[in-house]
Design an enzyme around this catalytic site. Structure first.
Site, PDB file in Angstrom:
ATOM      1  N   CYS A 128      -0.435   3.142   5.961  1.00 25.78           N
ATOM      2  CA  CYS A 128      -0.052   1.882   6.596  1.00 25.78           C
ATOM      3  C   CYS A 128       0.202   0.879   5.478  1.00 25.78           C
ATOM      4  CB  CYS A 128      -1.134   1.389   7.550  1.00 25.78           C
ATOM      5  SG  CYS A 128      -2.740   1.097   6.786  1.00 25.78           S
ATOM      6  N   CYS A 158       0.816  -1.226   0.000  1.00 24.52           N
ATOM      7  CA  CYS A 158       0.000   0.000   0.000  1.00 24.52           C
ATOM      8  C   CYS A 158       0.845   1.269   0.000  1.00 24.52           C
ATOM      9  CB  CYS A 158      -0.939   0.004   1.198  1.00 24.52           C
ATOM     10  SG  CYS A 158      -1.885  -1.514   1.369  1.00 24.52           S
ATOM     11  N   THR A 198     -24.733   8.505   1.512  1.00 22.49           N
ATOM     12  CA  THR A 198     -24.700   7.597   2.663  1.00 22.49           C
ATOM     13  C   THR A 198     -25.201   8.296   3.930  1.00 22.49           C
ATOM     14  OG1 THR A 198     -22.835   6.367   1.748  1.00 22.49           O
ATOM     15  CG2 THR A 198     -23.170   6.182   4.105  1.00 22.49           C
ATOM     16  N   SER A 240     -11.833   0.888   3.407  1.00 21.83           N
ATOM     17  CA  SER A 240     -11.492   1.454   2.101  1.00 21.83           C
ATOM     18  C   SER A 240     -12.081   0.587   0.997  1.00 21.83           C
ATOM     19  CB  SER A 240      -9.972   1.543   1.936  1.00 21.83           C
ATOM     20  OG  SER A 240      -9.383   0.258   2.055  1.00 21.83           O
ATOM     21  N   ARG A 290     -19.906   7.320  -2.131  1.00 25.38           N
ATOM     22  CA  ARG A 290     -21.361   7.244  -1.964  1.00 25.38           C
ATOM     23  C   ARG A 290     -21.799   8.416  -1.073  1.00 25.38           C
ATOM     24  NH1 ARG A 290     -22.587   0.748  -1.292  1.00 25.38           N
ATOM     25  NH2 ARG A 290     -21.604   0.120  -3.263  1.00 25.38           N
TER      26      ARG A 290
END
Length: 397
Positions: free
Chosen positions: A382, A92, A227, A251, A224
């Site tokens: 992270c 990542c 939401t 995520s 979204r």
């Protein structure tokens, strides 16, 4: 480390991020990196001939020609065949690592201008069948493996990534309500920023095919914005009974790419580039794999220490939102100011296409720092397996 030479970001672009199986599903990681790289070269008025090196991050190697990824990106955008390229994988953190590796090349005077980037097609992650290359017995049951799903488990500690986030929720006393509230904030902040056009300067629009014909994709597909807390509260925990992680506060699985062009001070003067930001320093750290999401804490702390700065000096902070409890654990540990952290939403809204996220965060910080007239920003992520990475930039406007 604090850099030994002046290194400047002269262009920073990203594609819109596509939803899983969405508008970008038919583009390979190479395709998307090419789109971002072309946009960056154009925006920075950087001639391909001036690029000394190409460094592109990619995690899943999902296309059949992915082993050539960085090389093909360079050749496709017109960078001379004599210019070397390398594809890197720090999971990542790969998008950030491409910038770190580029800085190292410039500081060692191996390069003066480097095209960096990160790209990922999670939609194209293949299914595979292992251990059949040398034959199978009659009646053998072949197991089809979803490489996307299996890759999200750290086999060294026998733990899915989401459980490492659940561990942080327990350790830092983070509730499901806290997580859903933060997820809602991410969606709302993205909508506010998108409606105001705050992503326009970083965006590299992509032409996509739809049932209605060709159209230009200019907006992230995953968010979204409608939401509500009620909707989030109804979602079941995914990995742990009575847990905190749901599909709504983690995520998003997504597709996308970013490109960041960096240059030495000498190259900026020689080619008359316009510097957008200076790279002040960076830091990469390991941490306990069972709480891998805490990685930004030692990474940000290390970067600040190496550069002689403090969190108070930072006008903007970005911590990649792998999972809501993971982000909240980092926020608690560093005592981050929510008003200047992930100010325009993060990966919970936008999606997290692995190697693409570090490039996206960097591009966003570059342009948002300039828009706000701030001085310093730090971006971080992270990293699965137990690592963290952080990069500090300074506005040059």
């Amino acid at each position: 480390m604090a850099l030994l030479r002046g290194v400047f970001i002269v262009a920073a672009k990203r594609t819109p991020f596509g939803a899983y199986g969405g508008l970008l599903k038919d583009f390979t990681p190479t395709d998307m990196a090419e789109f971002a790289a072309r946009a960056a070269l154009s925006a920075g008025r950087v001639s391909p001939e001036t690029v000394d090196s190409v460094v592109v991050g990619n995690v899943m190697q999902s296309s059949s020609d992915a082993i050539y990824l960085a090389r093909h990106v360079g050749l496709r955008v017109g960078i001379p065949k004599e210019t070397p390229a390398i594809t890197i994988n720090r999971l990542c953190g790969s998008g950030f690592q491409s910038i770190v590796s580029g800085c190292q090349e410039i500081c060692s005077r191996d390069s003066e201008v480097v095209l960096c980037g990160g790209t990922e097609s999670m939609s194209q992650a293949p299914y595979c069948v292992r251990n059949i290359r040398f034959g199978t017995k009659l009646g053998s049951e072949l197991k089809l493996e979803d490489t996307l799903w299996t890759g999200l488990t750290d086999t060294h500690v026998q733990m899915p990534m989401a459980i490492t986030a659940e561990n942080l929720a327990v350790k830092h006393q983070i509730s499901r309500e806290d997580c859903d509230r933060y997820a809602l904030q991410s969606q709302q902040r993205w909508k506010t920023a998108n409606d105001a056009g705050y992503f326009d300067n970083e965006m590299a629009p992509v032409e996509v095919k739809t049932r209605k014909g060709k159209q230009t994709m200019q907006v992230d597909e995953h968010p979204r914005p409608q939401t509500t807390m009620e909707q989030l509260n109804k979602l079941p925990p995914v990995f742990k009974k009575e847990g905190t992680v749901t599909a709504g506060n983690a995520s998003g699985v997504s597709d996308g790419a970013g490109a960041v062009i960096i240059a030495s001070e000498d190259a900026v003067k020689k080619h008359n580039f316009t510097p957008l930001a200076r790279i002040v320093g960076y830091f990469v750290s390991g941490c306990d794999p069972t709480i891998m999401g805490i990685g930004p804490v030692p990474a940000i702390s290390g970067a600040l220490k190496k550069t002689g700065l403090s969190l108070k000096d930072m006008d903007l902070v970005e911590v990649n939102e792998a999972f809501a409890p993971q982000y909240l654990a980092v926020e608690k540990s560093l005592n981050l100011d929510p008003s200047k952290t992930n100010v325009n939403g993060g990966a919970i809204a936008l999606g997290h296409p692995l190697a693409g996220s570090g490039s996206r965060i960097t591009a966003h910080l570059v342009h948002e720092l300039r828009r706000r007239g701030g001085k310093y920003a730090v971006g971080s992520a992270c990293i699965g397996g137990g690592q963290g990475i952080a990069v500090i930039i300074e506005n040059t406007a």
